[in-house]
Design a protein around this motif. Structure first.
Motif, mmCIF file in Angstrom:
data_model
loop_
_atom_site.group_PDB
_atom_site.id
_atom_site.type_symbol
_atom_site.label_atom_id
_atom_site.label_comp_id
_atom_site.label_asym_id
_atom_site.label_seq_id
_atom_site.Cartn_x
_atom_site.Cartn_y
_atom_site.Cartn_z
ATOM 1 N N UNK A 188 8.237 1.602 -8.552
ATOM 2 C CA UNK A 188 7.513 1.170 -7.356
ATOM 3 C C UNK A 188 6.198 0.484 -7.711
ATOM 4 N N UNK A 189 5.687 0.755 -8.892
ATOM 5 C CA UNK A 189 4.440 0.113 -9.308
ATOM 6 C C UNK A 189 4.620 -1.383 -9.533
ATOM 7 N N UNK A 190 5.838 -1.797 -9.882
ATOM 8 C CA UNK A 190 6.090 -3.204 -10.196
ATOM 9 C C UNK A 190 5.792 -4.119 -9.003
ATOM 10 N N UNK A 191 6.379 -3.876 -7.804
ATOM 11 C CA UNK A 191 6.045 -4.766 -6.685
ATOM 12 C C UNK A 191 4.574 -4.729 -6.290
ATOM 13 N N UNK A 192 3.908 -3.604 -6.508
ATOM 14 C CA UNK A 192 2.471 -3.535 -6.210
ATOM 15 C C UNK A 192 1.701 -4.459 -7.151
ATOM 16 N N UNK A 193 2.027 -4.414 -8.431
ATOM 17 C CA UNK A 193 1.367 -5.279 -9.398
ATOM 18 C C UNK A 193 1.610 -6.753 -9.080
ATOM 19 N N UNK A 194 2.852 -7.091 -8.734
ATOM 20 C CA UNK A 194 3.174 -8.480 -8.394
ATOM 21 C C UNK A 194 2.393 -8.921 -7.161
ATOM 22 N N UNK A 195 2.292 -8.036 -6.167
ATOM 23 C CA UNK A 195 1.567 -8.362 -4.946
ATOM 24 C C UNK A 195 0.080 -8.606 -5.246
ATOM 25 N N UNK A 196 -0.531 -7.705 -6.008
ATOM 26 C CA UNK A 196 -1.941 -7.878 -6.355
ATOM 27 C C UNK A 196 -2.154 -9.155 -7.167
ATOM 28 N N UNK A 197 -1.217 -9.469 -8.025
ATOM 29 C CA UNK A 197 -1.321 -10.694 -8.809
ATOM 30 C C UNK A 197 -1.241 -11.945 -7.961
ATOM 31 N N UNK A 198 -0.599 -11.844 -6.782
ATOM 32 C CA UNK A 198 -0.467 -13.007 -5.895
ATOM 33 C C UNK A 198 -1.613 -13.133 -4.908
ATOM 34 N N UNK A 199 -2.132 -12.007 -4.410
ATOM 35 C CA UNK A 199 -3.162 -12.091 -3.363
ATOM 36 C C UNK A 199 -4.576 -12.156 -3.925
ATOM 37 N N UNK A 200 -4.761 -11.784 -5.178
ATOM 38 C CA UNK A 200 -6.080 -11.850 -5.795
ATOM 39 C C UNK A 200 -6.196 -13.107 -6.662
ATOM 40 N N UNK A 201 -7.431 -13.556 -6.843
ATOM 41 C CA UNK A 201 -7.673 -14.699 -7.717
ATOM 42 C C UNK A 201 -7.268 -16.028 -7.125
ATOM 43 N N UNK A 205 -5.433 5.159 -5.323
ATOM 44 C CA UNK A 205 -5.266 5.687 -3.974
ATOM 45 C C UNK A 205 -6.141 4.901 -2.998
ATOM 46 N N UNK A 206 -7.391 4.640 -3.405
ATOM 47 C CA UNK A 206 -8.277 3.845 -2.558
ATOM 48 C C UNK A 206 -7.751 2.441 -2.346
ATOM 49 N N UNK A 207 -7.214 1.836 -3.388
ATOM 50 C CA UNK A 207 -6.601 0.508 -3.266
ATOM 51 C C UNK A 207 -5.446 0.547 -2.267
ATOM 52 N N UNK A 208 -4.619 1.582 -2.370
ATOM 53 C CA UNK A 208 -3.481 1.717 -1.464
ATOM 54 C C UNK A 208 -3.941 1.845 -0.015
ATOM 55 N N UNK A 209 -4.944 2.674 0.227
ATOM 56 C CA UNK A 209 -5.449 2.868 1.595
ATOM 57 C C UNK A 209 -6.025 1.570 2.149
ATOM 58 N N UNK A 210 -6.787 0.845 1.327
ATOM 59 C CA UNK A 210 -7.359 -0.418 1.781
ATOM 60 C C UNK A 210 -6.276 -1.456 2.065
ATOM 61 N N UNK A 211 -5.208 -1.442 1.291
ATOM 62 C CA UNK A 211 -4.104 -2.369 1.564
ATOM 63 C C UNK A 211 -3.417 -2.014 2.878
ATOM 64 N N UNK A 212 -3.228 -0.726 3.128
ATOM 65 C CA UNK A 212 -2.579 -0.309 4.373
ATOM 66 C C UNK A 212 -3.451 -0.681 5.574
ATOM 67 N N UNK A 220 0.810 -1.215 0.000
ATOM 68 C CA UNK A 220 0.000 0.000 0.000
ATOM 69 C C UNK A 220 0.842 1.263 0.000
ATOM 70 N N UNK A 221 1.933 1.254 0.763
ATOM 71 C CA UNK A 221 2.838 2.413 0.792
ATOM 72 C C UNK A 221 3.475 2.624 -0.576
ATOM 73 N N UNK A 222 3.895 1.539 -1.222
ATOM 74 C CA UNK A 222 4.472 1.648 -2.563
ATOM 75 C C UNK A 222 3.446 2.235 -3.543
ATOM 76 N N UNK A 223 2.184 1.806 -3.426
ATOM 77 C CA UNK A 223 1.142 2.309 -4.313
ATOM 78 C C UNK A 223 0.919 3.807 -4.102
ATOM 79 N N UNK A 224 0.881 4.241 -2.842
ATOM 80 C CA UNK A 224 0.722 5.669 -2.558
ATOM 81 C C UNK A 224 1.916 6.463 -3.080
ATOM 82 N N UNK A 225 3.117 5.924 -2.902
ATOM 83 C CA UNK A 225 4.317 6.615 -3.381
ATOM 84 C C UNK A 225 4.264 6.774 -4.900
#
Length: 235
Positions: free
Chosen positions: A67-80, A202-209, A13-18
């Motif tokens: 910084x978007x890269x690790x966020x995308x990888x994380x979402x790809x792992x925790x979703x689906x 931004x909403x995705x980042x806040x919800x992740x945090x 979430x911090x990476x997404x906000x950054x």
């Protein structure tokens, strides 16, 4: 498959906000000419512009996309993680997102930097204009990839039942806005999709945090052990 810890959710979430913070700051510092500005914009922004300020902005924007890269990888792992269809959607979101980042690094940044550097080293304005248009058209087409990424993650979140209203339904609306942005570039309205996406992200980042490991709809897998055997149950 283990459930990601809350600390990993927060870090993503911090990476997404950054990312969301660095992108507009970088764009502001670069002050790159728009397609409608024509060769006059090239002269004002590139020939007469501050190359140091512009390159600092470019570096900041580059870090934002990195910084978007690790966020995308994380979402790809925790979703689906609740079914094959959701996994397919999440992987599509990941790959389209990576394509969006790749186009930005391979086309957008080099073409814009080459146009400005060349313009300040004696390159004629028409050639610099053509180089800059490569950057702009690359951006127009990359919005399709960003739309595909958003739609994939939104569909996976809906199938998992995770943050259905924001990750899911608003994500679908955001994806539609992005997919419409490329044809809307013909009338200069391509940026609306990106603005909606930044609000969504931004909403995705806040919800992740704020994510809790034991919240309803968490697609994680919890191991439970009975009297004589171990079993896996979806939370």
């Amino acid at each position: 498959m283990t459930t990601p810890s809350r600390r990993l959710w927060q870090l993503a979430g911090v990476f997404a906000l950054a990312h969301v913070v660095l992108i507009p700051v970088g764009i502001y510092l670069q002050d790159s000419p728009l397609f409608a500005d024509g060769t006059a914009g090239i002269t004002e922004s590139y020939v007469e512009g501050d190359i140091t300020r512009s390159f600092v902005g470019g570096v900041l924007e580059s870090f934002g996309f990195l910084l978007m890269v690790p966020v995308l990888v994380f979402l790809g792992r925790v979703l689906g993680r609740r079914g094959e269809a959701g996994g397919w959607a999440a992987e599509t979101g990941l790959l389209c997102g990576m394509g969006y980042v790749a186009v930005t690094f391979a086309v957008g940044f080099p073409a814009g930097a080459a146009a400005m550097y060349g313009a300040q080293q004696g390159l004629d304005v028409d050639t610099a204009f053509a180089l800059n248009n490569v950057r702009i058209f690359g951006y127009f087409l990359s919005l399709l990839l960003l739309g595909g990424s958003t739609l994939g993650f939104a569909a996976a979140a809906l199938m998992d039942g995770l943050h259905r209203r924001w990750f899911g339904w608003f994500g679908v609306v955001t994806a539609v806005a992005l997919l419409a942005s490329t044809p809307l570039a013909g009338i200069g309205q391509q940026d609306w999709g990106t603005l909606v996406w930044m609000v969504w992200f931004v909403g995705v980042a806040v919800l992740m945090i704020r994510h809790r490991e034991d919240q309803p709809g968490d697609p994680g897998i919890t191991a439970t052990r009975g009297p004589d055997r171990a079993s896996l149950t979806s939370r």
